[in-house]
Write an enzyme that holds these catalytic residues in place. Structure first.
Site, short mmCIF file in Angstrom:
data_model
loop_
_atom_site.label_atom_id
_atom_site.label_comp_id
_atom_site.label_asym_id
_atom_site.label_seq_id
_atom_site.Cartn_x
_atom_site.Cartn_y
_atom_site.Cartn_z
N LYS A 71 14.79 5.31 -2.42
CA LYS A 71 14.50 5.62 -3.84
C LYS A 71 15.28 5.93 -4.78
CE LYS A 71 9.45 5.23 -3.32
NZ LYS A 71 8.12 6.05 -3.37
N LYS A 121 8.31 -7.43 3.58
CA LYS A 121 6.89 -7.12 3.41
C LYS A 121 6.37 -7.38 2.08
CE LYS A 121 3.76 -3.42 4.56
NZ LYS A 121 3.94 -1.94 5.01
N LYS A 162 4.05 -4.33 -3.61
CA LYS A 162 3.15 -4.10 -5.25
C LYS A 162 4.41 -4.35 -6.16
CE LYS A 162 0.30 -0.69 -4.39
NZ LYS A 162 -0.56 0.42 -4.81
#
Ligand code: TRP
Length: 328
Positions: free
Chosen positions: A112, A193, A196
């Site tokens: 991140k 995967k 969101k």
């Protein structure tokens, strides 16, 4: 006394079928076996910038959705993290016993922070706050996916370090409960995967997508160069569609093979789309009922907070006492 289970979900993006099949469906199932606390972790969400108006709306939407998929407020405490100040209070006390090096090693932090120009300190502290969520309620079981295992181990390390510095305070938490659900991949990119946050409207099916949108996304999903289903040579995209079908409909491998062998991809997609539409329809109906009752979701969240606050308060007071902090 039943073991306590706790898990958390961020109110960002829209919950999708990957969240449902991989985690949320299981939350609803195990709530009857444990004393369960499910937490909407808005304080984790703001470790990266969120539009305030959107965040506010997403929190209520997610709460409504969790109720719609079957989280039963009679059995589970459904809570919003920031509504219970003890989460932040404990996080600070844990921050003080957590070596910075432990946090810098977290793979999610590294990923991140690489993606941001400036990094808020909250991004580094993220796993400490998650440890606080868990330790606050002395949760014994924490159902999380693979990607959160490292954070869970850190929570144990923090608890251990606290106990060795200040005396036994925390029960060793957090047996990781293996995810039993399906691992759903992105429709546009079946190697990744379903996420969101991933961009692209063809990537995920939101639990609130209308039937026409669901059909369109599935019909456009990535397959492979075969014309029809071949269980020997199929690629990740076809495998993903079959696994979505299986997870929603509940057929076993043999029945599925018999049903789909040699089926052309267009027909396969139609069947998968109809199965998803039919499975989401009752949830979507419940969702509409839930949000159309004024004040209902807010009341559930308030009652959840009232139910867990004595536990949270008790833990914080113990921790303050152990550390020699002032307690009135
Ligand atoms: N970090 C978790 C995730 O992104 C969410 C989370 C926050 C959580 N606090 C938690 C999960 C406590 C389990 C327990 O999935």
């Amino acid at each position: 006394m039943r073991a306590r289970v706790l898990s958390g979900i961020q109110p960002t993006g829209s919950p999708h079928i990957g969240n449902y099949l991989g985690a949320l469906k299981n939350w609803a199932k195990i709530q009857y076996d444990y004393e369960s606390i499910y937490c909407i972790v808005d304080l984790h969400a703001v470790t990266v910038y969120q539009d305030p108006q959107e965040l506010r709306a997403k929190i209520l939407e997610l709460a409504g959705m969790l109720l719609a998929i079957g989280i039963d407020p009679k059995h589970s405490a459904l809570i919003v993290q920031s509504a219970i100040p003890e989460h932040t209070e404990l996080a600070w006390m844990l921050t003080c016993v957590t070596p910075v090096g432990w946090l810098e090693r977290m793979t999610q932090y590294k990923a991140k922070s690489d993606a941001q120009e400036t990094i808020g300190d909250g991004l580094l502290q993220y796993p400490v706050l998650m440890a606080a969520d868990i330790l606050l309620y002395q949760a014994a079981i924490v159902p999380v996916g693979e990607d959160q295992k490292q954070h869970l181990e850190l929570a144990r390390d923090i608890a251990q370090r606290f106990n060795s510095l200040y005396g036994d305070t925390f029960v060793m938490p957090a047996t990781h409960l293996p995810t039993v659900g399906a691992r759903v991949m992105g429709l546009d990119d079946p190697e990744k995967k379903m996420s969101k946050s991933a961009a692209g409207s063809g990537h995920a099916i939101s639990l609130l997508d209308p039937p026409a949108t669901i059909r369109k996304k599935i019909m456009r999903s990535t397959t492979d160069s075969n014309p029809a289903v071949d269980f020997e040579t199929m690629g990740a995209g076809v495998r993903n569609l079959l696994s979505i079908y299986q997870a929603f409909v509940g057929v076993d491998d043999d029945a599925m093979k018999a049903q789909f062998a040699d089926m052309r991809y267009g027909d396969l997609k139609k069947q998968v789309a109809e199965a998803v539409v039919a499975s989401l329809e009752p949830m979507q109906k419940r969702y509409q009922e839930i949000v159309s009752e004024p004040g209902y979701v807010a009341r559930v969240l308030r009652e959840g907070a009232e139910r867990v606050t004595p536990i949270a308060r008790d833990t914080c007071d113990k921790v303050k006492h152990a550390m020699g902090l002032y307690t009135a």
